[in-house]
Design an enzyme around this catalytic site. Sequence first.
Site, PDB file in Angstrom:
ATOM      1  N   LYS A  13       0.617  15.778  -3.292  1.00  0.00           N
ATOM      2  CA  LYS A  13       2.043  16.554  -3.026  1.00  0.00           C
ATOM      3  C   LYS A  13       2.221  15.546  -4.630  1.00  0.00           C
ATOM      4  O   LYS A  13       3.287  16.565  -4.590  1.00  0.00           O
ATOM      5  CB  LYS A  13       2.514  15.781  -1.865  1.00  0.00           C
ATOM      6  CG  LYS A  13       2.567  14.452  -1.719  1.00  0.00           C
ATOM      7  CD  LYS A  13       2.454  14.376   0.480  1.00  0.00           C
ATOM      8  CE  LYS A  13       2.606  13.336   0.330  1.00  0.00           C
ATOM      9  NZ  LYS A  13       4.300  12.968  -0.708  1.00  0.00           N
ATOM     10  N   ARG A  86       9.319  12.581   9.434  1.00  0.00           N
ATOM     11  CA  ARG A  86       8.050  12.519   9.226  1.00  0.00           C
ATOM     12  C   ARG A  86       8.429  12.005  11.231  1.00  0.00           C
ATOM     13  O   ARG A  86       6.960  11.890  10.976  1.00  0.00           O
ATOM     14  CB  ARG A  86       7.938  11.294   8.842  1.00  0.00           C
ATOM     15  CG  ARG A  86       7.270  11.196   6.996  1.00  0.00           C
ATOM     16  CD  ARG A  86       6.319  12.380   6.975  1.00  0.00           C
ATOM     17  NE  ARG A  86       5.895  12.454   5.890  1.00  0.00           N
ATOM     18  CZ  ARG A  86       6.111  13.397   5.380  1.00  0.00           C
ATOM     19  NH1 ARG A  86       6.836  14.051   5.907  1.00  0.00           N
ATOM     20  NH2 ARG A  86       5.621  13.574   4.310  1.00  0.00           N
ATOM     21  N   ARG A 125     -10.305   4.947  -6.424  1.00  0.00           N
ATOM     22  CA  ARG A 125      -9.034   3.954  -7.419  1.00  0.00           C
ATOM     23  C   ARG A 125      -9.601   2.809  -7.624  1.00  0.00           C
ATOM     24  O   ARG A 125     -10.001   2.144  -6.681  1.00  0.00           O
ATOM     25  CB  ARG A 125      -7.882   4.387  -6.757  1.00  0.00           C
ATOM     26  CG  ARG A 125      -6.697   4.345  -7.599  1.00  0.00           C
ATOM     27  CD  ARG A 125      -5.470   4.978  -7.077  1.00  0.00           C
ATOM     28  NE  ARG A 125      -5.140   5.274  -5.774  1.00  0.00           N
ATOM     29  CZ  ARG A 125      -3.901   5.258  -5.471  1.00  0.00           C
ATOM     30  NH1 ARG A 125      -3.651   6.309  -5.322  1.00  0.00           N
ATOM     31  NH2 ARG A 125      -4.114   5.100  -4.082  1.00  0.00           N
ATOM     32  N   ARG A 158      -6.869  -1.537  -5.227  1.00  0.00           N
ATOM     33  CA  ARG A 158      -6.566  -2.135  -4.558  1.00  0.00           C
ATOM     34  C   ARG A 158      -6.685  -2.287  -2.369  1.00  0.00           C
ATOM     35  O   ARG A 158      -7.138  -1.702  -2.098  1.00  0.00           O
ATOM     36  CB  ARG A 158      -4.665  -0.857  -4.500  1.00  0.00           C
ATOM     37  CG  ARG A 158      -4.197  -1.510  -5.688  1.00  0.00           C
ATOM     38  CD  ARG A 158      -3.112  -0.423  -5.737  1.00  0.00           C
ATOM     39  NE  ARG A 158      -2.891   0.732  -4.637  1.00  0.00           N
ATOM     40  CZ  ARG A 158      -2.176   1.547  -5.379  1.00  0.00           C
ATOM     41  NH1 ARG A 158      -0.720   0.993  -5.819  1.00  0.00           N
ATOM     42  NH2 ARG A 158      -1.660   2.494  -4.220  1.00  0.00           N
ATOM     43  N   ARG A 169      -4.508   5.743   7.971  1.00  0.00           N
ATOM     44  CA  ARG A 169      -3.561   6.085   7.022  1.00  0.00           C
ATOM     45  C   ARG A 169      -3.564   7.800   7.789  1.00  0.00           C
ATOM     46  O   ARG A 169      -2.589   8.598   7.740  1.00  0.00           O
ATOM     47  CB  ARG A 169      -2.762   6.260   5.631  1.00  0.00           C
ATOM     48  CG  ARG A 169      -2.086   4.378   5.444  1.00  0.00           C
ATOM     49  CD  ARG A 169      -2.502   3.993   3.979  1.00  0.00           C
ATOM     50  NE  ARG A 169      -1.776   5.541   3.458  1.00  0.00           N
ATOM     51  CZ  ARG A 169      -2.104   5.458   1.732  1.00  0.00           C
ATOM     52  NH1 ARG A 169      -2.812   4.953   0.936  1.00  0.00           N
ATOM     53  NH2 ARG A 169      -0.968   7.013   1.035  1.00  0.00           N
TER      54      ARG A 169
END
Length: 223
Positions: A13, A86, A125, A158, A169
């Site tokens: 997004k 949210r 990542r 990370r 999440r």
Amino acid sequence: MNILIFGPPGSGKSTHSRRIVERYGLTYISSGDLIRKEIERGTPIGKEMEAYLSRGELIPDTIINTLIISRLRRQRENFILDGYPRTPEQVLALESYLYDHGIRLDLALEIFIDLETSVERISGRRICPNCGAVYHVKYNPPKKPGVCDVCGSELIQRRDDRREVVEKRYRIYTKNMEPIIKFYRNKGIYVRVDGDGGVEEVWKRIQPLLDYIRARETYLRPP
């Protein structure tokens, strides 16, 4: 044209928000960016938010509402709002402000991906701790596995990019957004776009929708 944009972790997004800003001349308002800036500047609200985050607590809705709505007062039209609302309380605050000021939302756009796609995109990542270069084991791998092309440092993953964190999440996102999606669906402005595929592929699904909204605006604009 006023837009809300949201999506699960790894949906792209932010990438598509930048494209929307460039093509349609909108102002990008990100709750995450605003929070970070206030903390960096050391403002009273920034210090308050930092205190909550340092204790591992969520920033209260009242603080987030104040931060976002104060920003919207400086940008009443032609914005894309990312990361807000949210919670149902945030929806109520936003809708009350928009109604009181005669501002209309044109679109609540969700770029949706499934759990496995989210995990693959984020957990793959890799970051260079030295120069900050970003790679992906599948989509943008370094020339030498595990080693930065730029400075030769060993790449790291990370902590919040690990699979178990991404899964958590994702589930929090889907749970929290369910009533919000239902609200904007009932208002007739919610659209879900399939976020699977490359950036150009997904953009081709988004662009016709925004072109239609912009054309409608032009047609309805008083002479």
